[in-house]
Motif scaffolding. Sequence first.
Motif, PDB file in Angstrom:
ATOM      1  N   ALA A 131       0.910  -0.835  -0.263  1.00 52.44           N
ATOM      2  CA  ALA A 131       0.005  -0.206   0.119  1.00 52.44           C
ATOM      3  C   ALA A 131       1.381   1.386   0.237  1.00 52.44           C
ATOM      4  O   ALA A 131       0.529   2.352  -0.150  1.00 52.44           O
ATOM      5  N   GLY A 132       1.852   1.362  -0.075  1.00 50.87           N
ATOM      6  CA  GLY A 132       3.058   2.769  -0.653  1.00 50.87           C
ATOM      7  C   GLY A 132       3.437   2.928   1.362  1.00 50.87           C
ATOM      8  O   GLY A 132       3.879   3.905   1.130  1.00 50.87           O
ATOM      9  N   ARG A 133       3.568   2.274   2.364  1.00 49.02           N
ATOM     10  CA  ARG A 133       3.424   2.521   3.318  1.00 49.02           C
ATOM     11  C   ARG A 133       5.482   2.103   3.826  1.00 49.02           C
ATOM     12  O   ARG A 133       5.540   1.873   3.070  1.00 49.02           O
ATOM     13  N   THR A 134       6.132   3.528   4.752  1.00 51.90           N
ATOM     14  CA  THR A 134       7.177   3.006   5.351  1.00 51.90           C
ATOM     15  C   THR A 134       7.257   1.593   6.146  1.00 51.90           C
ATOM     16  O   THR A 134       6.548   1.355   6.689  1.00 51.90           O
ATOM     17  N   ALA A 135       8.126   1.085   6.304  1.00 46.57           N
ATOM     18  CA  ALA A 135       9.241  -0.167   6.933  1.00 46.57           C
ATOM     19  C   ALA A 135       8.732   0.102   8.280  1.00 46.57           C
ATOM     20  O   ALA A 135       7.875  -0.721   8.523  1.00 46.57           O
ATOM     21  N   HIS A 136       8.997   1.714   9.137  1.00 46.07           N
ATOM     22  CA  HIS A 136       7.970   1.851  10.210  1.00 46.07           C
ATOM     23  C   HIS A 136       6.782   1.347  10.059  1.00 46.07           C
ATOM     24  O   HIS A 136       5.740   0.859  10.926  1.00 46.07           O
ATOM     25  N   GLU A 137       6.306   2.223   9.179  1.00 44.96           N
ATOM     26  CA  GLU A 137       4.408   2.442   9.173  1.00 44.96           C
ATOM     27  C   GLU A 137       4.450   0.939   9.173  1.00 44.96           C
ATOM     28  O   GLU A 137       3.118   0.734   9.681  1.00 44.96           O
ATOM     29  N   ALA A 138       4.412   0.241   8.191  1.00 38.72           N
ATOM     30  CA  ALA A 138       4.097  -0.945   7.660  1.00 38.72           C
ATOM     31  C   ALA A 138       4.028  -2.091   8.854  1.00 38.72           C
ATOM     32  O   ALA A 138       3.546  -3.266   9.814  1.00 38.72           O
ATOM     33  N   ARG A 139       5.414  -1.662   9.615  1.00 34.00           N
ATOM     34  CA  ARG A 139       5.625  -2.720  10.851  1.00 34.00           C
ATOM     35  C   ARG A 139       4.679  -2.147  12.024  1.00 34.00           C
ATOM     36  O   ARG A 139       3.833  -3.303  12.570  1.00 34.00           O
ATOM     37  N   ILE A 140       4.184  -1.412  12.453  1.00 34.03           N
ATOM     38  CA  ILE A 140       3.401  -0.923  13.172  1.00 34.03           C
ATOM     39  C   ILE A 140       1.898  -0.970  12.777  1.00 34.03           C
ATOM     40  O   ILE A 140       1.677  -2.274  14.154  1.00 34.03           O
ATOM     41  N   ALA A 141       1.564  -0.627  11.625  1.00 39.14           N
ATOM     42  CA  ALA A 141       0.187  -1.426  11.189  1.00 39.14           C
ATOM     43  C   ALA A 141       0.182  -3.211  11.486  1.00 39.14           C
ATOM     44  O   ALA A 141      -1.012  -3.686  11.801  1.00 39.14           O
ATOM     45  N   ALA A 142       1.182  -3.482  11.031  1.00 42.51           N
ATOM     46  CA  ALA A 142       1.424  -5.233  10.976  1.00 42.51           C
ATOM     47  C   ALA A 142       0.730  -5.244  12.684  1.00 42.51           C
ATOM     48  O   ALA A 142      -0.147  -6.332  12.607  1.00 42.51           O
ATOM     49  N   GLU A 143       1.644  -4.934  13.465  1.00 38.67           N
ATOM     50  CA  GLU A 143       1.813  -5.362  14.734  1.00 38.67           C
ATOM     51  C   GLU A 143       0.268  -5.167  15.797  1.00 38.67           C
ATOM     52  O   GLU A 143      -0.429  -5.532  16.471  1.00 38.67           O
ATOM     53  N   ALA A 144      -0.503  -3.907  14.569  1.00 40.47           N
ATOM     54  CA  ALA A 144      -1.886  -3.746  15.106  1.00 40.47           C
ATOM     55  C   ALA A 144      -2.787  -4.758  14.681  1.00 40.47           C
ATOM     56  O   ALA A 144      -3.603  -5.117  15.520  1.00 40.47           O
ATOM     57  N   VAL A 145      -2.351  -5.314  13.410  1.00 37.95           N
ATOM     58  CA  VAL A 145      -3.185  -6.282  12.901  1.00 37.95           C
ATOM     59  C   VAL A 145      -3.135  -7.488  13.740  1.00 37.95           C
ATOM     60  O   VAL A 145      -4.289  -8.173  14.426  1.00 37.95           O
ATOM     61  N   MET A 146      -2.295  -8.021  14.093  1.00 37.73           N
ATOM     62  CA  MET A 146      -1.661  -9.275  14.336  1.00 37.73           C
ATOM     63  C   MET A 146      -2.329  -8.866  16.664  1.00 37.73           C
ATOM     64  O   MET A 146      -3.296 -10.459  16.933  1.00 37.73           O
ATOM     65  N   LEU A 147      -2.401  -7.696  17.308  1.00 35.83           N
ATOM     66  CA  LEU A 147      -2.773  -7.323  18.453  1.00 35.83           C
ATOM     67  C   LEU A 147      -4.068  -7.689  18.344  1.00 35.83           C
ATOM     68  O   LEU A 147      -5.335  -8.135  19.358  1.00 35.83           O
ATOM     69  N   ALA A 148      -4.820  -7.111  17.483  1.00 34.12           N
ATOM     70  CA  ALA A 148      -6.599  -7.146  17.151  1.00 34.12           C
ATOM     71  C   ALA A 148      -7.594  -8.448  17.122  1.00 34.12           C
ATOM     72  O   ALA A 148      -7.708  -8.786  18.032  1.00 34.12           O
ATOM     73  N   ASP A 149      -6.574  -9.166  16.018  1.00 34.22           N
ATOM     74  CA  ASP A 149      -6.296 -10.199  15.890  1.00 34.22           C
ATOM     75  C   ASP A 149      -6.409 -11.485  17.617  1.00 34.22           C
ATOM     76  O   ASP A 149      -7.032 -12.148  17.716  1.00 34.22           O
ATOM     77  N   ALA A 150      -5.277 -11.168  18.381  1.00 28.60           N
ATOM     78  CA  ALA A 150      -5.114 -12.213  19.257  1.00 28.60           C
ATOM     79  C   ALA A 150      -6.137 -11.205  20.233  1.00 28.60           C
ATOM     80  O   ALA A 150      -6.508 -12.864  21.337  1.00 28.60           O
ATOM     81  N   ALA A 151      -6.385 -10.103  20.693  1.00 31.37           N
ATOM     82  CA  ALA A 151      -6.987  -9.950  21.399  1.00 31.37           C
ATOM     83  C   ALA A 151      -8.402  -9.920  21.154  1.00 31.37           C
ATOM     84  O   ALA A 151      -9.456 -11.119  22.369  1.00 31.37           O
ATOM     85  N   ARG A 152      -8.543 -10.526  20.105  1.00 34.04           N
ATOM     86  CA  ARG A 152     -10.329 -11.398  19.639  1.00 34.04           C
ATOM     87  C   ARG A 152     -10.505 -12.426  19.830  1.00 34.04           C
ATOM     88  O   ARG A 152     -11.583 -13.317  20.861  1.00 34.04           O
ATOM     89  N   ARG A 153      -9.648 -13.509  19.697  1.00 32.29           N
ATOM     90  CA  ARG A 153      -9.494 -14.903  20.365  1.00 32.29           C
ATOM     91  C   ARG A 153      -8.734 -14.682  21.866  1.00 32.29           C
ATOM     92  O   ARG A 153     -10.009 -15.871  21.787  1.00 32.29           O
ATOM     93  N   ALA A 154      -8.761 -14.086  22.449  1.00 29.26           N
ATOM     94  CA  ALA A 154      -8.510 -14.395  23.430  1.00 29.26           C
ATOM     95  C   ALA A 154      -9.826 -13.818  24.399  1.00 29.26           C
ATOM     96  O   ALA A 154     -10.419 -14.289  25.266  1.00 29.26           O
ATOM     97  N   ALA A 155     -10.868 -12.983  23.631  1.00 25.46           N
ATOM     98  CA  ALA A 155     -11.516 -12.332  23.848  1.00 25.46           C
ATOM     99  C   ALA A 155     -12.832 -13.838  24.199  1.00 25.46           C
ATOM    100  O   ALA A 155     -14.151 -13.679  24.626  1.00 25.46           O
ATOM    101  N   ALA A 156     -12.844 -14.137  22.699  1.00 27.27           N
ATOM    102  CA  ALA A 156     -13.846 -15.400  22.317  1.00 27.27           C
ATOM    103  C   ALA A 156     -13.179 -16.502  23.268  1.00 27.27           C
ATOM    104  O   ALA A 156     -14.278 -17.811  23.277  1.00 27.27           O
ATOM    105  N   GLY A 157     -12.341 -16.555  24.259  1.00 25.62           N
ATOM    106  CA  GLY A 157     -12.019 -17.597  24.800  1.00 25.62           C
ATOM    107  C   GLY A 157     -11.709 -18.425  24.039  1.00 25.62           C
ATOM    108  O   GLY A 157     -11.144 -20.525  25.006  1.00 25.62           O
ATOM    109  N   GLU A 158     -10.445 -18.419  23.002  1.00 29.56           N
ATOM    110  CA  GLU A 158     -10.347 -19.463  22.148  1.00 29.56           C
ATOM    111  C   GLU A 158      -8.421 -19.952  22.964  1.00 29.56           C
ATOM    112  O   GLU A 158      -7.975 -19.239  23.511  1.00 29.56           O
ATOM    113  N   GLU A 159      -8.119 -21.092  22.697  1.00 29.15           N
ATOM    114  CA  GLU A 159      -6.563 -21.148  23.035  1.00 29.15           C
ATOM    115  C   GLU A 159      -5.703 -21.237  22.966  1.00 29.15           C
ATOM    116  O   GLU A 159      -5.562 -20.531  21.076  1.00 29.15           O
TER     117      GLU A 159
END
Length: 391
Positions: free
Chosen positions: A316-344
């Motif tokens: 999408a044209g983001r810098t390396a640092h911006e891309a890293r932060i965005a990717a970590e945000a997505v990973m965190l959002a995914d982890a929070a969703r699964r933890a809140a749902a009670g998944e293993e």
Amino acid sequence: MNLVVYLAAGVFGLSAAVLFRRPCTAVRNPLTVSTCVSIALGSLVFVCSAPLTLATVNDLTGIPNFGAPLTYGMLSAYSCSLLVLLIHWRGGPPEQVRRMVLRSVAAYGPLIVAVVVLFALADARTERLTDLDTYYANTPYLREMILLYLIGHSAATLMMCALCVKWSREVTGLLRTGLRLILAGLLLDVVGFQLTKYTAVVARWSGHDLDLLSTTVAPPMASLGALLCSAGFVLPRLLPAAVAHGHSLRDYRRLRPLWARVRFASTAPKPPSSWWQLPQARLHWREVSIHDALLALAPYFDDRVRERALDAALRAGRTAHEARIAAEAVMLADAARRAAAGEEPLRTPSGHRLHATEVSGTSGLVQLAQALARSPAVTTLSEGTVRTSHG
């Protein structure tokens, strides 16, 4: 006139209270103590010089014009405190500082005694609440008393003016601004209060009447000078703290999207109450709680989610640092969703370390929170990567 004088006293007193807001710490700092004493004495001078106060003191003591030596003695003590403040402000070897302080007290102590003695020797039977300086300008002993307190006050303020000019050339930033405000207040006192008093008294000596300068011009000028001086004393001490609290409040609010996403996972103990806490304390608690939540969600971090989000962000044209932060945000959002749902948790969770945990302070957490706050981009990346990795 009472209102103007009492208002100046209130501003002066409030300045001292603000600087002395932490007594246990303040008493160990001679500069803070001398500053507060000087401001408090200045406030008392204004209280004592108000006509209402003068009348009350005269009535309570039964001595006409007893408020005059009380006010002039207080003003001389204030002048001495200014010199003591300058000595502590300039600093130096403790013995030298102590010696100079004692010399100042030794100079103004007898002056205060002389003011009282001269008043006792004089004939001041007629009560004067606003024009005593000019009314008794030619009265033996009172004439000397009036000159004595004016000269003592002038000596202290002129010395302080000279030192403020010298130091303002050597320092920068808020300290220079504070010194210039103090200098402006002192100059206003010299020109608007002292010079008008001298002029009115000398005019009486020569048979002229310029009492208006002493009774009408001098009091408001002294009050305005006190206001500028109090601002100069307080500004360098409080503005940095106010700015720091402002930045803390800004970061506290900017962390809200991240805190809303992970707060369920935090096990950090909550403070007794949060509404009264200073922004820095509230920010510290939120920072600690978020780090605790990130540690609890770490077993749910999925490298596949992060890597796909990283590739999408780079395309999408983001810098390396911006891309890293965005990717970590997505990973965190995914982890929070699964933890809140009670998944293993994942059998092999990600070993990736978040940028927010690599940097000190709140800057990394704020960047992560802002990435989460960009809901359209994060939601799109999150939904796409989740479907790909779990579909």
